[in-house]
Design an enzyme around this catalytic site. Structure first.
Site, PDB file in Angstrom:
ATOM      1  N   CYS A  57       0.747  -1.201   0.043  1.00  0.00           N
ATOM      2  CA  CYS A  57       0.031  -0.092   0.068  1.00  0.00           C
ATOM      3  C   CYS A  57       0.841   1.221   0.170  1.00  0.00           C
ATOM      4  O   CYS A  57       0.641   2.003  -0.839  1.00  0.00           O
ATOM      5  CB  CYS A  57      -0.966   0.083   1.082  1.00  0.00           C
ATOM      6  SG  CYS A  57      -1.670   1.514   1.554  1.00  0.00           S
ATOM      7  N   CYS A  60       0.829   4.082   5.299  1.00  0.00           N
ATOM      8  CA  CYS A  60       1.568   4.229   6.335  1.00  0.00           C
ATOM      9  C   CYS A  60       3.056   4.101   6.408  1.00  0.00           C
ATOM     10  O   CYS A  60       3.411   2.552   6.994  1.00  0.00           O
ATOM     11  CB  CYS A  60       0.656   3.626   7.545  1.00  0.00           C
ATOM     12  SG  CYS A  60      -0.968   3.942   7.589  1.00  0.00           S
ATOM     13  N   CYS A 134      -8.395  -1.417   7.328  1.00  0.00           N
ATOM     14  CA  CYS A 134      -7.113  -0.780   7.432  1.00  0.00           C
ATOM     15  C   CYS A 134      -6.908  -0.157   8.781  1.00  0.00           C
ATOM     16  O   CYS A 134      -7.910   0.316   9.323  1.00  0.00           O
ATOM     17  CB  CYS A 134      -7.176   0.420   6.514  1.00  0.00           C
ATOM     18  SG  CYS A 134      -6.029   1.812   6.711  1.00  0.00           S
ATOM     19  N   GLN A 258     -11.597  17.965   7.784  1.00  0.00           N
ATOM     20  CA  GLN A 258     -10.417  17.266   8.342  1.00  0.00           C
ATOM     21  C   GLN A 258     -10.617  15.869   8.658  1.00  0.00           C
ATOM     22  O   GLN A 258     -11.666  15.469   8.960  1.00  0.00           O
ATOM     23  CB  GLN A 258      -9.965  18.055   9.507  1.00  0.00           C
ATOM     24  CG  GLN A 258      -9.856  19.401   9.327  1.00  0.00           C
ATOM     25  CD  GLN A 258      -8.270  19.518   8.838  1.00  0.00           C
ATOM     26  OE1 GLN A 258      -7.410  18.656   8.646  1.00  0.00           O
ATOM     27  NE2 GLN A 258      -7.675  20.869   8.508  1.00  0.00           N
ATOM     28  N   TYR A 287      -9.276  30.001   2.834  1.00  0.00           N
ATOM     29  CA  TYR A 287      -9.334  28.497   2.515  1.00  0.00           C
ATOM     30  C   TYR A 287     -10.138  27.833   3.551  1.00  0.00           C
ATOM     31  O   TYR A 287      -9.833  27.011   4.043  1.00  0.00           O
ATOM     32  CB  TYR A 287      -7.889  27.881   2.479  1.00  0.00           C
ATOM     33  CG  TYR A 287      -6.823  28.718   1.500  1.00  0.00           C
ATOM     34  CD1 TYR A 287      -6.897  28.489   0.210  1.00  0.00           C
ATOM     35  CD2 TYR A 287      -6.032  29.954   2.154  1.00  0.00           C
ATOM     36  CE1 TYR A 287      -5.806  29.172  -0.688  1.00  0.00           C
ATOM     37  CE2 TYR A 287      -5.256  30.514   1.542  1.00  0.00           C
ATOM     38  CZ  TYR A 287      -5.188  30.233  -0.089  1.00  0.00           C
ATOM     39  OH  TYR A 287      -4.128  30.933  -0.708  1.00  0.00           O
ATOM     40  N   GLU A 308     -13.686  30.463   0.283  1.00  0.00           N
ATOM     41  CA  GLU A 308     -13.381  29.107  -0.191  1.00  0.00           C
ATOM     42  C   GLU A 308     -13.678  29.158  -1.685  1.00  0.00           C
ATOM     43  O   GLU A 308     -14.712  29.672  -2.371  1.00  0.00           O
ATOM     44  CB  GLU A 308     -14.151  28.209   0.544  1.00  0.00           C
ATOM     45  CG  GLU A 308     -14.578  26.740   0.084  1.00  0.00           C
ATOM     46  CD  GLU A 308     -13.205  25.989  -0.143  1.00  0.00           C
ATOM     47  OE1 GLU A 308     -12.614  26.022   1.099  1.00  0.00           O
ATOM     48  OE2 GLU A 308     -13.005  25.374  -0.963  1.00  0.00           O
ATOM     49  N   ASP A 356      -5.558  28.415   5.695  1.00  0.00           N
ATOM     50  CA  ASP A 356      -5.432  27.081   5.947  1.00  0.00           C
ATOM     51  C   ASP A 356      -5.194  26.536   4.621  1.00  0.00           C
ATOM     52  O   ASP A 356      -6.181  25.817   3.941  1.00  0.00           O
ATOM     53  CB  ASP A 356      -6.358  26.319   6.544  1.00  0.00           C
ATOM     54  CG  ASP A 356      -6.427  25.014   6.983  1.00  0.00           C
ATOM     55  OD1 ASP A 356      -5.302  24.244   6.434  1.00  0.00           O
ATOM     56  OD2 ASP A 356      -7.427  24.450   7.416  1.00  0.00           O
ATOM     57  N   CYS A 383      -0.691  21.819   6.186  1.00  0.00           N
ATOM     58  CA  CYS A 383      -0.343  20.334   6.302  1.00  0.00           C
ATOM     59  C   CYS A 383       0.920  19.752   5.525  1.00  0.00           C
ATOM     60  O   CYS A 383       1.223  18.696   5.382  1.00  0.00           O
ATOM     61  CB  CYS A 383      -1.589  19.483   5.737  1.00  0.00           C
ATOM     62  SG  CYS A 383      -1.906  19.908   4.026  1.00  0.00           S
TER      63      CYS A 383
HETATM   64  N1  SAH Z   1      -9.739  25.297   6.802  1.00  0.00           N
HETATM   65  C1  SAH Z   1     -10.540  24.174   6.244  1.00  0.00           C
HETATM   66  C2  SAH Z   1     -10.108  23.790   4.918  1.00  0.00           C
HETATM   67  C3  SAH Z   1      -8.675  23.431   4.747  1.00  0.00           C
HETATM   68  S1  SAH Z   1      -8.158  22.474   3.239  1.00  0.00           S
HETATM   69  C4  SAH Z   1     -10.577  23.112   7.289  1.00  0.00           C
HETATM   70  O1  SAH Z   1      -9.894  23.338   8.328  1.00  0.00           O
HETATM   71  O2  SAH Z   1     -11.310  22.191   7.240  1.00  0.00           O
HETATM   72  C5  SAH Z   1      -7.944  23.731   2.143  1.00  0.00           C
HETATM   73  C6  SAH Z   1      -9.069  24.291   1.438  1.00  0.00           C
HETATM   74  O3  SAH Z   1      -8.521  25.248   0.440  1.00  0.00           O
HETATM   75  C7  SAH Z   1     -10.107  23.586   0.589  1.00  0.00           C
HETATM   76  O4  SAH Z   1     -11.383  23.403   1.198  1.00  0.00           O
HETATM   77  C8  SAH Z   1      -9.655  23.696  -0.680  1.00  0.00           C
HETATM   78  O5  SAH Z   1     -11.009  23.628  -1.561  1.00  0.00           O
HETATM   79  C9  SAH Z   1      -9.687  25.440  -0.305  1.00  0.00           C
HETATM   80  N2  SAH Z   1      -9.050  25.973  -1.628  1.00  0.00           N
HETATM   81  C10 SAH Z   1      -8.020  25.600  -2.553  1.00  0.00           C
HETATM   82  N3  SAH Z   1      -7.475  26.331  -3.284  1.00  0.00           N
HETATM   83  C11 SAH Z   1      -8.160  27.613  -2.967  1.00  0.00           C
HETATM   84  C12 SAH Z   1      -8.101  28.902  -3.235  1.00  0.00           C
HETATM   85  N4  SAH Z   1      -7.436  29.176  -4.570  1.00  0.00           N
HETATM   86  N5  SAH Z   1      -8.934  29.770  -3.027  1.00  0.00           N
HETATM   87  C13 SAH Z   1      -9.809  29.453  -2.077  1.00  0.00           C
HETATM   88  N6  SAH Z   1      -9.924  28.261  -1.399  1.00  0.00           N
HETATM   89  C14 SAH Z   1      -9.148  27.148  -1.999  1.00  0.00           C
END
Ligand code: SAH
Length: 425
Positions: A57, A60, A134, A258, A287, A308, A356, A383
């Site tokens: 896989c 992990c 898994c 998440q 984001y 978003e 984020d 991340c």
């Molecule tokens: N803060 C959220 C999502 C983080 S993941 C949480 O904690 O759940 C990153 C996010 O950015 C995703 O939802 C993705 O769709 C969005 N994203 C990606 N590119 C982007 C852009 N150019 N402008 C705005 N959002 C974007």
């Protein structure tokens, strides 16, 4: 649309995490030691991996490392990428390192002999490793995947074969709500045709009454994304609702959420506490996905603007603002970079910027606008330490200082690590 690559399946980098050779060949070996070498080999064979699929896989890569070592490696990786900008705190660990993934994805296809299989792509290939169970995935979700696979024959449904273009089912995604227990099943099909879909859904719900919704997702292209853009609700409301930090969240199949709910609460609390909110601030949640961070921070701020790009996620975010009865949060379905540029051009600003971005990090356009808007605090949640380091270089050269970086172990046994960074002017 960019999508955040998730932890666990196809690690993109080969780093220091690899076990360093315990099976070195010695060319000058004398016959006298042959016996002891044989014994050594036997011992190596006996030492099995905790996961029977781990060799194939490739998800992990740390499955057989003690937790302390995993955390030490993650800390070192964050240090290497952002340590030059400020202090890195110890990794926030989890009490529950197994079965944490609330989202399970299984691809369906044919093996080399032409038999239908479901599982995960072997690292770096399109060969499907038939994974039944898994160690990091929700157990009930794994069972549902196996039952869907088992039902195919009785409904005369075939898995999709990219070589011939025949067959229906391409993949399955199961989302489980941590607190409410609701389950959303998404069945990915190669086209709109899904024979007996209603009876299939009925039978699946009979087997698993805990399923609250089933969606058909149509993916009629060959892109590397698992999900296509069109959907049809087959059963239930088409989304699940979960709770996080005392707030309610609606989550649909194509929105980002998440994967480790237990650690997400910690992550959000660390991020929101770092901002030191007093109730007077204007927050920008860039984001924002389904709006989680901004909504969790809303009662400690004056106003929240959330942005978003993914239309489904933005729609969920908007629904979530209403679900929580919040009057001070507004969601914008836009590219975050463009949104920031527009704000900067209109001489608008925010006191706190939460950002984020996906694994690829932020963009020049976004960072440039942030430096014009000059929020007092930036809380960067990432991340991917590598792109975090790259973006921190821009922000620190633009006048910000990194006060602290807090790594959070969201993905036990997997190389990835989440980090919260607080930056002040
Ligand atoms: N803060 C959220 C999502 C983080 S993941 C949480 O904690 O759940 C990153 C996010 O950015 C995703 O939802 C993705 O769709 C969005 N994203 C990606 N590119 C982007 C852009 N150019 N402008 C705005 N959002 C974007």
């Amino acid at each position: 649309m960019k999508e955040r690559r998730e932890a666990g399946r196809e690690p993109e980098r080969k780093r220091a995490y690899k076990n360093k050779g315990n099976a070195k060949k010695r060319a000058d070996q004398k016959p006298a030691s042959l016996e002891s070498e044989k014994k050594e080999k036997r011992e190596i064979k006996v030492k099995r991996s905790a996961c029977p699929y781990s060799a194939k896989c490739g998800g992990c890569t740390m499955i057989d490392l003690p937790m302390e070592e995993q955390l030490a490696k993650k800390k070192a990786w964050v240090e290497e990428c952002v340590g030059a900008f400020g202090p890195v705190e110890p990794v926030v660990r989890t009490k529950n390192p197994y079965r944490y993934r609330n989202k399970v994805t299984s691809v369906f296809g044919l093996d080399r002999k032409g038999h239908p299989v479901c599982g995960v792509y072997r690292r770096g290939s399109r060969e499907i490793v038939p994974v039944k169970d898994c160690l990091i995935e929700n157990k009930r979700a794994d069972e549902i995947v196996q039952d869907i696979y088992g039902l195919l024959a009785s409904f005369k449904l075939r898995v999709y074969d990219p070589a011939t273009g025949f067959g229906t089912v391409k993949a399955v995604q199961i989302r489980t709500a941590h607190v409410t227990g609701e389950i959303l099943v998404t069945i990915v099909t190669a086209g709109p045709v899904f024979p007996s879909r209603n009876n299939f859904s009925k039978e699946l719900v009979r087997l698993h009454p805990e399923i609250t919704s089933i969606v058909q997702n149509i993916k009629d292209n060959d892109s590397s994304m698992i999900l296509g853009t069109r959907e049809k609700v087959l059963y239930g409301r088409g989304f699940i609702t979960d709770e996080l930090c005392g707030r309610k969240f609606r989550i649909s199949s194509r929105s980002f959420y998440q994967v480790n709910s237990l650690q997400t609460e910690k992550l959000y609390n660390i991020a929101i506490d770092a901002a030191g909110l007093t109730g007077k601030e204007r927050i920008l949640d860039a984001y924002c996905g389904i709006g989680t961070i901004g909504i969790c921070a809303a009662d400690r701020a004056k106003e929240v603007l959330s942005v978003e790009l993914n239309a489904d996620a933005a729609q969920d975010a908007d629904a979530n603002v209403r679900l929580n009865g919040l009057a001070n949060v507004t969601v914008y379905a836009e590219d975050a970079g463009r949104f920031m540029q527009e704000m900067a051009a209109q001489k608008e600003s925010a006191d706190v910027l939460f950002m984020d971005p996906p694994r690829s990090g932020s963009t020049e356009e976004f960072l440039e606008a942030a430096l014009v808007m000059r929020p007092s605090k930036i809380v960067y949640i990432s991340c991917n330490p590598k792109t975090l380091g790259r973006d921190l270089k821009v922000l620190t050269e633009g006048g910000y200082r990194m006060k602290k970086a807090v790594p959070v172990d969201m993905f036990p046994f997997v190389e990835d690590v989440e980090t919260v960074c607080l930056l002040c002017r």
